[in-house]
Design a protein around this motif. Structure first.
Motif, short mmCIF file in Angstrom:
data_model
loop_
_atom_site.label_atom_id
_atom_site.label_comp_id
_atom_site.label_asym_id
_atom_site.label_seq_id
_atom_site.Cartn_x
_atom_site.Cartn_y
_atom_site.Cartn_z
N VAL A 332 0.85 -1.19 0.00
CA VAL A 332 0.00 0.00 0.00
C VAL A 332 0.88 1.23 0.00
O VAL A 332 1.95 1.27 0.62
N THR A 333 0.45 2.25 -0.74
CA THR A 333 1.08 3.56 -0.72
C THR A 333 0.10 4.55 -0.12
O THR A 333 -0.98 4.18 0.35
N VAL A 337 -3.64 0.82 -3.26
CA VAL A 337 -3.18 -0.54 -2.97
C VAL A 337 -2.48 -1.05 -4.22
O VAL A 337 -3.04 -1.02 -5.32
N ILE A 338 -1.25 -1.52 -4.08
CA ILE A 338 -0.43 -1.95 -5.21
C ILE A 338 -0.37 -3.47 -5.22
O ILE A 338 -0.01 -4.08 -4.21
N LEU A 364 -3.53 -3.33 6.24
CA LEU A 364 -2.38 -2.50 5.88
C LEU A 364 -2.59 -1.08 6.37
O LEU A 364 -3.73 -0.59 6.46
N THR A 365 -1.49 -0.41 6.69
CA THR A 365 -1.51 0.97 7.16
C THR A 365 -0.96 1.86 6.06
O THR A 365 0.15 1.65 5.57
N ARG A 366 -1.74 2.84 5.68
CA ARG A 366 -1.32 3.74 4.61
C ARG A 366 -0.28 4.74 5.11
O ARG A 366 -0.50 5.41 6.13
N ALA A 390 2.85 -3.79 -12.28
CA ALA A 390 2.04 -3.66 -11.05
C ALA A 390 0.72 -3.00 -11.40
O ALA A 390 0.62 -2.20 -12.34
N ILE A 391 -0.31 -3.36 -10.62
CA ILE A 391 -1.66 -2.79 -10.78
C ILE A 391 -1.94 -1.95 -9.55
O ILE A 391 -1.74 -2.39 -8.41
N GLY A 392 -2.41 -0.74 -9.77
CA GLY A 392 -2.76 0.16 -8.67
C GLY A 392 -4.25 0.29 -8.50
O GLY A 392 -4.97 0.59 -9.47
N PHE A 393 -4.75 0.04 -7.30
CA PHE A 393 -6.15 0.24 -6.97
C PHE A 393 -6.23 1.52 -6.13
O PHE A 393 -5.95 1.50 -4.92
#
Length: 396
Positions: A332-333, A337-338, A364-366, A390-393
Motif C-alpha cells: 500500500v502507498t 493498494v499496489i 495494511l496501514t497507509r 504492477a496494478i494500482g487500486f
C-alpha cells in the motif's frame, strides 16, 4: 470501433443474442446493417498519446532520418491496405440482390483481409494495431452472428493490450479502456471490471508504483487484469505519543526590552567603573539598583511550545482474490493498494504474497503523503514508463 460495437450491445436483438435466445433473419437485419456501417466507417489510424508526444520531441530527428522512416513505414502502409480491403468486402454486404451464400462468402473474405492485417501488426510488434484488427474480426463474427467467436476475439484483443500495459514499453490506456468496455458489454469481462485511469502525463504511471490503475470504492469489489480487490476502511491508528519537552532553565536575570541593560556584568568595551578623577575618593562599590523579584525565579519570556501530535494514519483491510496463473504481492502507498506481478528479472517481495487461484486478506496501514512532493523535472517527462509490472487500486 470498439466503442461503437459496445454501444450496439444495447439493441434488443444483440441483448437477446447475448442471453442465448434465438432470432430470425428479419430481427437481425437492422443490427447487421449497423455492424456493416461500423466496420466501414471506422478509421484504422490510432496512435497513443505517448507516441504522439514522443514524435513531437523527435521531430528534428525524424526529418534527418526521413528516408529510413519511409522504409520503416512500409509495414504500416501494408496494414492499412489490408484493413481497407476488408472494409471493401464489407461494403458489398447490404446489397438487396445478394443471396445468403454470397453474403457469407463476402464476410469470410473480409475476415481473411483483417486476419492478414493482424499478421502484419504482429510482425510490427504493434499491440494497438493488433487489437484494432481483432476488433474488426469480432465485428465480422457478430454479423454472422456467432457470439462465442465474438467473445474469443475481443478477449484476445484485451489480453494483447493488457500485456502491453503491464510489460510493454508504452501505455495504450485509451485503446485498452475502449476494448475493455466492449468486453464488458458482451460478457467477456464482469461488470465489476474497473475502468483504467489515464496518466496525467503521457508516458508516466497513473499512480506511484503502478503502470495500470483503476479506482475503488470502499466495500465494493473491483477487477483489473485478473485480480479482484475489495477494500474496507478501518479505524485509524495513532503514532506513539511524543516525549515530554525538557523543562526550560529559568533565567536569573532576563534582559529587559529597552535601551539600557540592568545587568551587573561590566561591559568589556565600556567599563562601568573607570579610574576615579584626581582629588576624589574612588567609588569601589557602586549601587546598581534593587532586584526585580528576589523571591521568585525569573520567568522565561519564550516558553517552549507543546509539540503537536501528527494526525493518525489510515488503515485499510484488503481482500485480494488472485485469478492469475502466477503469484502476486500486495502493498500500500499513500494513494493506492499496489498488486505487484512477477516480471522478467524481477522477484516479488517476500511478504504479503497471494498464491495463484487463491484469496487472502491483509490489514495494511497507509503511509502519510508528502506535504510538498517534488515537482517533476522537464527531463523526466520523456522518461520511459515504469518497468515493474504492477496494478494500482486507487483509494478514495
Amino acid at each position: 470501433m470498439a466503442v461503437a460495437l459496445g454501444l450496439l450491445a444495447t439493441r434488443t436483438a444483440v441483448a437477446q443474442l447475448i442471453q442465448g435466445q434465438s432470432m430470425d433473419n428479419a430481427a437481425w437485419a437492422g443490427v447487421a446493417t449497423q455492424v456493416v456501417d461500423i466496420l466501414v466507417s471506422t478509421s484504422t489510424r490510432q496512435e497513443s498519446g505517448f507516441r504522439q508526444l514522443d514524435q513531437k520531441f523527435d521531430a528534428l530527428g525524424q526529418r534527418i532520418d526521413l528516408v529510413g522512416q519511409q522504409v520503416r513505414d512500409i509495414p504500416g502502409r501494408e496494414f492499412e491496405e489490408y484493413m481497407a480491403a476488408g472494409r471493401r468486402y464489407v461494403r458489398d454486404l447490404p446489397d438487396v440482390w445478394r443471396s445468403d451464400r454470397d453474403r457469407r462468402e463476402l464476410i469470410r473474405d473480409a475476415r481473411h483481409e483483417f486476419v492478414h492485417a493482424f499478421g502484419i501488426a504482429e510482425h510490427m510488434k504493434s499491440p494497438e494495431r493488433q487489437a484494432l484488427a481483432d476488433v474488426a474480426i469480432a465485428g465480422c463474427w457478430l454479423w454472422v452472428p456467432s457470439l462465442p467467436d465474438v467473445k474469443k476475439t475481443i478477449g484476445a484483443a484485451r489480453q494483447i493490450l493488457e500485456k502491453e500495459m503491464l510489460y510493454g514499453t508504452t501505455l495504450p490506456t485509451k485503446s485498452y479502456a475502449d476494448v475493455l468496455f466492449l468486453c464488458q458489454r458482451y460478457g467477456e469481462q464482469p461488470a465489476t471490471a474497473g475502468k483504467p485511469i489515464p496518466p496525467a502525463t503521457p508516458g508516466r504511471a497513473p499512480t506511484d508504483g503502478a503502470r495500470l490503475a483503476v479506482r475503488v470504492t470502499y466495500g465494493h469489489p473491483v477487477v483489473c487484469a485478473g485480480v479482484e480487490v475489495r477494500v474496507e476502511e478501518l479505524p485509524p491508528v495513532a503514532d506513539d505519543p511524543p516525549r515530554a519537552a525538557r523543562p526550560s532553565t529559568p533565567n536569573p536575570d532576563p534582559p529587559l526590552l529597552g535601551r539600557f541593560s540592568r545587568s551587573p556584568q561590566a561591559s568589556p568595551l565600556f567599563p562601568r567603573n573607570p579610574q576615579p578623577r584626581a582629588g576624589f575618593p574612588g567609588n569601589r562599590q557602586r549601587f546598581t539598583g534593587f532586584p526585580l523579584n528576589p523571591q521568585a525565579p525569573a520567568r522565561n519570556p519564550y516558553p517552549p511550545r507543546a509539540p503537536v501530535p501528527p494526525p493518525p494514519r489510515k488503515r485499510v483491510r484488503v481482500h485480494v482474490r488472485n485469478n492469475r496463473a502466477e503469484w502476486v504481492a500486495v502493498s500500500v502507498t499513500a494513494a493506492a493498494v499496489i498488486v505487484q506481478l512477477p516480471g522478467a528479472g524481477n522477484s516479488l517481495p517476500a511478504e504479503n504474497r497471494v498464491k495463484p487461484r487463491r484469496a487472502k486478506t491483509f490489514d495494511l496501514t497507509r503511509p502519510r503523503a508528502a506535504l510538498n512532493p517534488p515537482a517533476p523535472a522537464f527531463s523526466r517527462i520523456r522518461s520511459a514508463v515504469p518497468g515493474l509490472p504492477a496494478i494500482g487500486f486507487v483509494l478514495p
